[in-house]
Design a protein around this motif. Sequence first.
Motif, short mmCIF file in Angstrom:
data_model
loop_
_atom_site.label_atom_id
_atom_site.label_comp_id
_atom_site.label_asym_id
_atom_site.label_seq_id
_atom_site.Cartn_x
_atom_site.Cartn_y
_atom_site.Cartn_z
N TYR A 107 0.83 -1.21 0.00
CA TYR A 107 0.00 0.00 0.00
C TYR A 107 0.86 1.26 0.00
O TYR A 107 0.58 2.22 -0.73
CB TYR A 107 -0.93 -0.01 1.20
CG TYR A 107 -1.73 1.27 1.35
CD1 TYR A 107 -2.82 1.52 0.53
CD2 TYR A 107 -1.38 2.21 2.32
CE1 TYR A 107 -3.55 2.70 0.66
CE2 TYR A 107 -2.11 3.38 2.45
CZ TYR A 107 -3.19 3.63 1.62
OH TYR A 107 -3.90 4.79 1.75
N PRO A 112 -3.65 2.94 -3.35
CA PRO A 112 -4.90 2.23 -3.66
C PRO A 112 -5.18 2.20 -5.16
O PRO A 112 -4.58 2.94 -5.94
CB PRO A 112 -5.95 3.08 -2.93
CG PRO A 112 -5.38 4.46 -2.95
CD PRO A 112 -3.89 4.28 -2.80
N LYS A 114 -7.20 3.44 -7.79
CA LYS A 114 -8.09 4.57 -8.00
C LYS A 114 -9.09 4.29 -9.12
O LYS A 114 -8.81 3.50 -10.03
CB LYS A 114 -7.28 5.81 -8.36
CG LYS A 114 -6.32 6.29 -7.27
CD LYS A 114 -7.06 7.04 -6.19
CE LYS A 114 -6.11 7.68 -5.19
NZ LYS A 114 -6.83 8.45 -4.15
N TYR A 217 -4.81 -3.92 -9.64
CA TYR A 217 -4.51 -3.13 -8.44
C TYR A 217 -3.13 -2.46 -8.51
O TYR A 217 -2.83 -1.60 -7.69
CB TYR A 217 -4.57 -4.02 -7.20
CG TYR A 217 -5.98 -4.33 -6.76
CD1 TYR A 217 -6.63 -3.53 -5.83
CD2 TYR A 217 -6.67 -5.41 -7.28
CE1 TYR A 217 -7.93 -3.80 -5.42
CE2 TYR A 217 -7.97 -5.70 -6.89
CZ TYR A 217 -8.60 -4.89 -5.96
OH TYR A 217 -9.88 -5.16 -5.57
N TRP A 293 -7.82 -6.00 3.35
CA TRP A 293 -7.01 -5.02 2.62
C TRP A 293 -7.60 -4.75 1.24
O TRP A 293 -7.72 -3.59 0.82
CB TRP A 293 -5.57 -5.52 2.48
CG TRP A 293 -4.67 -5.16 3.62
CD1 TRP A 293 -4.28 -5.97 4.64
CD2 TRP A 293 -4.03 -3.91 3.84
NE1 TRP A 293 -3.44 -5.30 5.49
CE2 TRP A 293 -3.27 -4.03 5.03
CE3 TRP A 293 -4.02 -2.69 3.18
CZ2 TRP A 293 -2.51 -2.99 5.55
CZ3 TRP A 293 -3.27 -1.64 3.69
CH2 TRP A 293 -2.52 -1.80 4.86
N VAL A 297 -8.87 -0.35 1.90
CA VAL A 297 -7.95 0.71 1.49
C VAL A 297 -7.37 0.51 0.10
O VAL A 297 -6.97 1.48 -0.56
CB VAL A 297 -6.81 0.86 2.51
CG1 VAL A 297 -7.34 1.32 3.84
CG2 VAL A 297 -6.05 -0.45 2.68
N LEU A 298 -7.30 -0.73 -0.40
CA LEU A 298 -6.70 -0.96 -1.72
C LEU A 298 -7.68 -0.75 -2.87
O LEU A 298 -7.28 -0.71 -4.02
CB LEU A 298 -6.11 -2.37 -1.81
CG LEU A 298 -4.84 -2.63 -1.01
CD1 LEU A 298 -4.36 -4.06 -1.22
CD2 LEU A 298 -3.74 -1.65 -1.40
N SER A 299 -8.95 -0.62 -2.56
CA SER A 299 -9.96 -0.45 -3.60
C SER A 299 -10.79 0.80 -3.30
O SER A 299 -11.64 0.78 -2.40
CB SER A 299 -10.87 -1.68 -3.69
OG SER A 299 -11.88 -1.50 -4.64
N GLU A 300 -10.55 1.85 -4.02
CA GLU A 300 -11.28 3.09 -3.81
C GLU A 300 -12.77 2.86 -4.08
O GLU A 300 -13.16 2.46 -5.17
CB GLU A 300 -10.74 4.18 -4.74
CG GLU A 300 -11.33 5.55 -4.48
CD GLU A 300 -10.76 6.61 -5.41
OE1 GLU A 300 -10.55 7.75 -4.94
OE2 GLU A 300 -10.53 6.31 -6.60
#
Length: 337
Positions: A107, A112, A114, A217, A293, A297-300
């Motif tokens: 991260y 993330p 976007k 990602y 995860w 936070v990793l996937s807007e």
Amino acid sequence: MLNTSLNKSLRMMFALLALIIGIGLIMPTAYAADDQSSKQQAASTSDADLWRAVKAGESGYSTDKAIEANVLINKAGNEGKEIRNVYIKPAIVVAVFGVFGAFLFFYLVNGPAKLAHGFSGKMLERWTKADIKLHWVMAISCLTLMLTGIFIMLGRHFIAPYVGDGLWASIIAVSKFVHDWSGPIFIVSWLICIIKWMPLQTFKMYDLKWFLVVGGYINFGPFKGKHPDSGFANAGEKMWFWTLVIFGLFISISGLMLVLPTLDLPREASIAALLVHGISAAILIAFTIVHIWMATVLSEGGMESMVSGYCDENWAIQHHNVWYDEIKANGSIKYKS
């Protein structure tokens, strides 16, 4: 002359008699000593053989009629404890800190995923209210089991040394109580989730590409901007689902074997259940951390769908385009009013 010969004969007879009496006294004592030595040696050998057999897990005799009451030392129990301490405990530590640390590093380096075209402001239904409630019941019970399980398995190493005996006893007692009673809630919700969501979790050919481009990602290099095809669930979610199905089954069965009071299991079965429970827990903990995860936070915009049940239209197009095209084509798409 005659007296002299008689005296000599009498002395010889007395000497011979004394010799016979002496031999008679000495021989039984020597035999007794030799017999005692032989018995001690035999007893020593017998004791060594006995304890060797006991340590090997051989059964003897007991008036107790409980299962395996004749076994003084259970070999499987000692071997199971070694496996747990040498392999399973470190695996849980790696699952918690290793996987979390790896995704934190990813991260910080990658950031993330976007939305390529930003938020559209148009929200469409992805989950029903029943789905959301079911998900959070299972999620909370699962996280509770993981947290209390970590306390039970590893607490003696990172909690007990820093608190008093009384406080540690309370922590472990509460952890066990909560763990035992959260189990049935998890099992019931897990089973309903499997039945309800399994039709959405079948793998398709386009899921292979999802893995090849890491789900879109990655924000740098040749993978940047690659958004693979995905149905209602992407390949990563499907892998998480089937991991939950398989190891959720293992952890549920082994957990019931360990806590149900009416089961009178052989020690080997109990140890096997404990090891399967620990291994399954380590795997589920690792995959749960990955799932959290990826979904947050990793996937807007990813978390919104599991809070309200609605997702942004651009998020659906980018991350689940096959599903979006299907509901748009058949007219089942529902927008938030």
